[in-house]
Design a protein around this motif. Structure first.
Motif, PDB file in Angstrom:
ATOM      1  N   UNK A  69       0.808  -1.221   0.000  1.00 60.33           N
ATOM      2  CA  UNK A  69       0.000   0.000   0.000  1.00 60.33           C
ATOM      3  C   UNK A  69       0.841   1.272   0.000  1.00 60.33           C
ATOM      4  N   UNK A  70       2.166   1.125   0.044  1.00 62.58           N
ATOM      5  CA  UNK A  70       3.046   2.295   0.065  1.00 62.58           C
ATOM      6  C   UNK A  70       3.759   2.534  -1.263  1.00 62.58           C
ATOM      7  N   UNK A  71       3.709   1.542  -2.176  1.00 64.96           N
ATOM      8  CA  UNK A  71       4.463   1.674  -3.424  1.00 64.96           C
ATOM      9  C   UNK A  71       3.616   1.211  -4.599  1.00 64.96           C
ATOM     10  N   UNK A  72       3.879   1.770  -5.775  1.00 62.06           N
ATOM     11  CA  UNK A  72       3.175   1.269  -6.960  1.00 62.06           C
ATOM     12  C   UNK A  72       3.899   0.047  -7.516  1.00 62.06           C
ATOM     13  N   UNK A  73       3.354  -0.530  -8.554  1.00 61.39           N
ATOM     14  CA  UNK A  73       3.884  -1.794  -9.081  1.00 61.39           C
ATOM     15  C   UNK A  73       5.328  -1.672  -9.554  1.00 61.39           C
ATOM     16  N   UNK A  74       5.642  -0.574 -10.243  1.00 58.98           N
ATOM     17  CA  UNK A  74       6.998  -0.397 -10.750  1.00 58.98           C
ATOM     18  C   UNK A  74       7.996  -0.287  -9.606  1.00 58.98           C
ATOM     19  N   UNK A  95       0.344  -6.005   3.552  1.00 56.19           N
ATOM     20  CA  UNK A  95      -0.448  -4.793   3.341  1.00 56.19           C
ATOM     21  C   UNK A  95      -0.100  -3.745   4.397  1.00 56.19           C
ATOM     22  N   UNK A  96      -0.054  -4.144   5.648  1.00 56.90           N
ATOM     23  CA  UNK A  96       0.378  -3.247   6.717  1.00 56.90           C
ATOM     24  C   UNK A  96      -0.656  -2.231   7.126  1.00 56.90           C
ATOM     25  N   UNK A  97      -0.243  -1.344   8.013  1.00 64.50           N
ATOM     26  CA  UNK A  97      -1.129  -0.303   8.543  1.00 64.50           C
ATOM     27  C   UNK A  97      -1.286   0.829   7.532  1.00 64.50           C
ATOM     28  N   UNK A  98      -2.460   1.483   7.525  1.00 67.94           N
ATOM     29  CA  UNK A  98      -2.659   2.628   6.626  1.00 67.94           C
ATOM     30  C   UNK A  98      -1.635   3.723   6.909  1.00 67.94           C
ATOM     31  N   UNK A 104      -2.957   5.939   0.172  1.00 63.55           N
ATOM     32  CA  UNK A 104      -2.805   4.494   0.066  1.00 63.55           C
ATOM     33  C   UNK A 104      -2.766   4.092  -1.408  1.00 63.55           C
ATOM     34  N   UNK A 105      -1.788   3.257  -1.761  1.00 66.46           N
ATOM     35  CA  UNK A 105      -1.644   2.768  -3.126  1.00 66.46           C
ATOM     36  C   UNK A 105      -2.391   1.442  -3.251  1.00 66.46           C
ATOM     37  N   UNK A 106      -3.145   1.303  -4.322  1.00 63.50           N
ATOM     38  CA  UNK A 106      -3.947   0.084  -4.511  1.00 63.50           C
ATOM     39  C   UNK A 106      -3.583  -0.632  -5.818  1.00 63.50           C
ATOM     40  N   UNK A 107      -2.326  -0.556  -6.213  1.00 70.76           N
ATOM     41  CA  UNK A 107      -1.890  -1.180  -7.468  1.00 70.76           C
ATOM     42  C   UNK A 107      -1.996  -2.697  -7.448  1.00 70.76           C
ATOM     43  N   UNK A 108      -1.569  -3.297  -6.347  1.00 69.65           N
ATOM     44  CA  UNK A 108      -1.424  -4.751  -6.334  1.00 69.65           C
ATOM     45  C   UNK A 108      -1.688  -5.295  -4.935  1.00 69.65           C
ATOM     46  N   UNK A 109      -2.253  -6.493  -4.853  1.00 71.76           N
ATOM     47  CA  UNK A 109      -2.480  -7.155  -3.577  1.00 71.76           C
ATOM     48  C   UNK A 109      -1.213  -7.887  -3.138  1.00 71.76           C
ATOM     49  N   UNK A 110      -1.212  -8.372  -1.901  1.00 72.86           N
ATOM     50  CA  UNK A 110      -0.067  -9.146  -1.417  1.00 72.86           C
ATOM     51  C   UNK A 110       0.155 -10.358  -2.307  1.00 72.86           C
ATOM     52  N   UNK A 111      -0.923 -11.093  -2.618  1.00 75.15           N
ATOM     53  CA  UNK A 111      -0.793 -12.269  -3.477  1.00 75.15           C
ATOM     54  C   UNK A 111      -0.412 -11.878  -4.907  1.00 75.15           C
ATOM     55  N   UNK A 112      -0.874 -10.714  -5.349  1.00 75.62           N
ATOM     56  CA  UNK A 112      -0.568 -10.259  -6.694  1.00 75.62           C
ATOM     57  C   UNK A 112       0.900  -9.978  -6.927  1.00 75.62           C
ATOM     58  N   UNK A 113       1.644  -9.739  -5.843  1.00 79.16           N
ATOM     59  CA  UNK A 113       3.080  -9.499  -5.968  1.00 79.16           C
ATOM     60  C   UNK A 113       3.777 -10.701  -6.600  1.00 79.16           C
ATOM     61  N   UNK A 114       3.296 -11.891  -6.287  1.00 81.57           N
ATOM     62  CA  UNK A 114       3.925 -13.111  -6.811  1.00 81.57           C
ATOM     63  C   UNK A 114       3.923 -13.123  -8.332  1.00 81.57           C
ATOM     64  N   UNK A 115       2.782 -12.820  -8.927  1.00 86.58           N
ATOM     65  CA  UNK A 115       2.687 -12.795 -10.394  1.00 86.58           C
ATOM     66  C   UNK A 115       3.479 -11.632 -10.971  1.00 86.58           C
TER      67      UNK A 115
END
Length: 239
Positions: A69-74, A95-98, A104-115
């Protein structure tokens, strides 16, 4: 407890002198230094940058955290790839605390990081995630089935039957479990419970008892005591 990893949670302080003092206290007693990112959403020193510094200067294993939630995908890909190039072997994604400041960045979920890293990173550290035993088995199993290499287990002692089940499933899948133990010392006992709400908090003797009780079910322990390094060292010495 031979082969059990003992991991120290290091607060990401912005004061270098205090940070170095804590490292000098912790490194002799712990196998790994774990560095959270922006605890409680507050501004702090970057977990990834501190990890590189500690690894380069002290040669001790480190586990930095990345909050999706703190960084975008790139930025996330760049951080993970950079850590891999440096030689950092493990990273926790959460995901962590707000954030207390900024959005808040909503680019990717925790699981989405894997892909994401599979597609864009040429090399990557082993990725880990959090599992809390307060969730039902169905949700825990869903996360366990994702291709993370290891998990930090929150509230590990609240349900030993569920932890035993999780331990069997993790071993069957070849994954590591590290139990998160929060320790209350003389320096922080007046504020720790109010800060952490319903999270289980243990005095040093209680923490040792919990560690002994869980030692056959997990691969290691993360010892945390915000504001009281002496309490963490006391646990490690008895361990």
């Amino acid at each position: 407890m031979a082969g059990t990893r003992l991991i120290a949670e290091l607060e990401p302080l912005q004061n270098r002198e205090k940070l170095e003092a804590r490292l000098r206290a912790l490194i002799p007693y712990f196998d790994v230094i774990d560095i959270p990112e922006a605890p409680l959403g507050n501004p702090s020193a970057s977990s990834a940058l501190l990890a590189v510094y500690i690894w380069s200067k002290y040669g001790v294993q480190v586990i930095p955290h990345i909050k999706v939630t703190d960084v975008n995908s790139l930025a996330l890909i760049n951080i993970v790839s950079g850590l891999a190039v440096i030689g950092i072997e493990e990273v926790v994604v959460l995901r962590g605390d707000p954030p207390r400041i900024g959005s808040t960045v909503e680019d990717v979920s925790v699981e989405g990081v894997l892909d994401l890293v599979k597609k864009y990173s040429k090399s990557t550290p082993r990725l880990g995630a959090l599992i809390s035993l307060r969730y039902p088995r169905s949700l825990i199993e869903k996360r366990l089935n994702k291709p993370f290499a290891f998990y930090f287990v929150l509230r590990p002692a609240v349900d030993l039957d569920k932890l035993a089940w999780l331990s069997r499933e993790a071993r069957r899948k070849g994954k590591k479990l590290y139990a998160y133990i929060i320790v209350m010392g003389e320096k922080n006992k007046s504020i720790l419970r109010s800060l952490l709400g319903s999270q289980p908090v243990y005095e040093v003797r209680e923490a040792i008892t919990v560690i002994e009780r869980l030692s056959g079910l997990v691969d290691g322990f993360i010892v945390s005591s915000p504001g009281d390094v002496d309490a963490m060292v006391s646990v490690a010495q008895r361990f």
